[in-house]
Design a protein around this motif. Sequence first.
Motif, mmCIF file in Angstrom:
data_model
loop_
_atom_site.group_PDB
_atom_site.id
_atom_site.type_symbol
_atom_site.label_atom_id
_atom_site.label_comp_id
_atom_site.label_asym_id
_atom_site.label_seq_id
_atom_site.Cartn_x
_atom_site.Cartn_y
_atom_site.Cartn_z
ATOM 1 N N HIS A 49 0.857 -1.190 0.000
ATOM 2 C CA HIS A 49 0.000 0.000 0.000
ATOM 3 C C HIS A 49 0.888 1.233 0.000
ATOM 4 O O HIS A 49 1.699 1.430 0.907
ATOM 5 N N ARG A 50 0.726 2.080 -1.017
ATOM 6 C CA ARG A 50 1.622 3.229 -1.148
ATOM 7 C C ARG A 50 1.411 4.271 -0.059
ATOM 8 O O ARG A 50 2.302 5.103 0.190
ATOM 9 N N ASP A 51 0.252 4.262 0.602
ATOM 10 C CA ASP A 51 -0.023 5.271 1.633
ATOM 11 C C ASP A 51 0.125 4.730 3.056
ATOM 12 O O ASP A 51 -0.149 5.458 4.023
ATOM 13 N N ARG A 52 0.516 3.468 3.179
ATOM 14 C CA ARG A 52 0.697 2.918 4.524
ATOM 15 C C ARG A 52 1.961 3.507 5.153
ATOM 16 O O ARG A 52 2.996 3.636 4.496
ATOM 17 N N LYS A 53 1.893 3.849 6.422
ATOM 18 C CA LYS A 53 3.069 4.345 7.120
ATOM 19 C C LYS A 53 4.021 3.182 7.361
ATOM 20 O O LYS A 53 3.698 2.232 8.080
ATOM 21 N N MET A 54 5.196 3.254 6.758
ATOM 22 C CA MET A 54 6.151 2.155 6.828
ATOM 23 C C MET A 54 7.200 2.404 7.905
ATOM 24 O O MET A 54 7.689 3.533 8.072
#
Length: 320
Positions: free
Chosen positions: A287-292
């Motif tokens: 997911h490109r918007d997940r906080k990694m």
Amino acid sequence: MRADIARFLNDRLDWNLLRTYLVIIQERSVSRAAARLYVTQPAVSQALKRLEEALGRKLIERRGTTFTPTNAGEEVYRIASDIYGNISRLETELDDRTDDITGSIRLLSVSRIDSPVYDEFLAEFHRAYPRIDLQIEVMRSSDIISSLLQKTATAGLSLCRSPIEKLEMRCFLRQRYAIFCGRYHRLFGQSQLTMQDLLAENFVSFTSDQIGDSLSPLTVFRDQKGFTGRIVASSPSLDEVRRLIFAGYGIGCLPEHIVRDDIAQQRLWRLPPDEGLADVDVHLLWHRDRKMSAADNAFLDSMERCMQRYSLAERLGTVR
């Protein structure tokens, strides 16, 4: 040729040209390479032209919409792969911070990812990041995608028929599916079979082998060819589908590279068509918007470097 490359690398190396060339060969497509590198197709074509001019060699032979590397192109690819592999390892070895990165990674995966490159990647990642814990959960593709959209996992290795909004997608494996029967099936060992001989046979199927699902290319193939047999056994697990085919419940589709040993040991028998049915890709998704976390980013960066280094064929173990 090697002397020419050595002079090029020493005197006028442009790492971006080499990296672009690596991706072109790995993707077997200028347009797919452009998408992966987030640049335009003309920019990729221009980079290839500049590299060929710098080396004084033609690297790719074009045949319509497809191409194949020349002998020089194959050599440049091998050398560039080694360079980038060594750089990736060097970055990890010299980065004292890798030992300090802690955390957990939750990776979702379809069953039976069969890839020597993937196995080596996991080993190298653990050596580089010994304090990162890894949890791998096996799921159906639809459940993997659902979980990623809910931002509950770092990444997934999953079948995915088309791009999904909010998910980044990189092709990790390209598996060619073909039809097989098992040792206890009446067609086992028969040569010179035709498609007509298969149409009335019962099938063992994946639960995702239906219109609109991740293995729908297999469903479409059967419909187009006019198969009339029933689906008599099914499972979401590749290993269980393989087991049911071996047991003689019916004929069924499996990835060619996974059953090489079964064919050699005469547990399974390859059926028409000789060219197989369809390519089905396993993608790395996140997911490109997940906080990694730092651990998440380390894993994804390492996976992307691995995919830059090895072609799709190398990841399947079909070339050495």
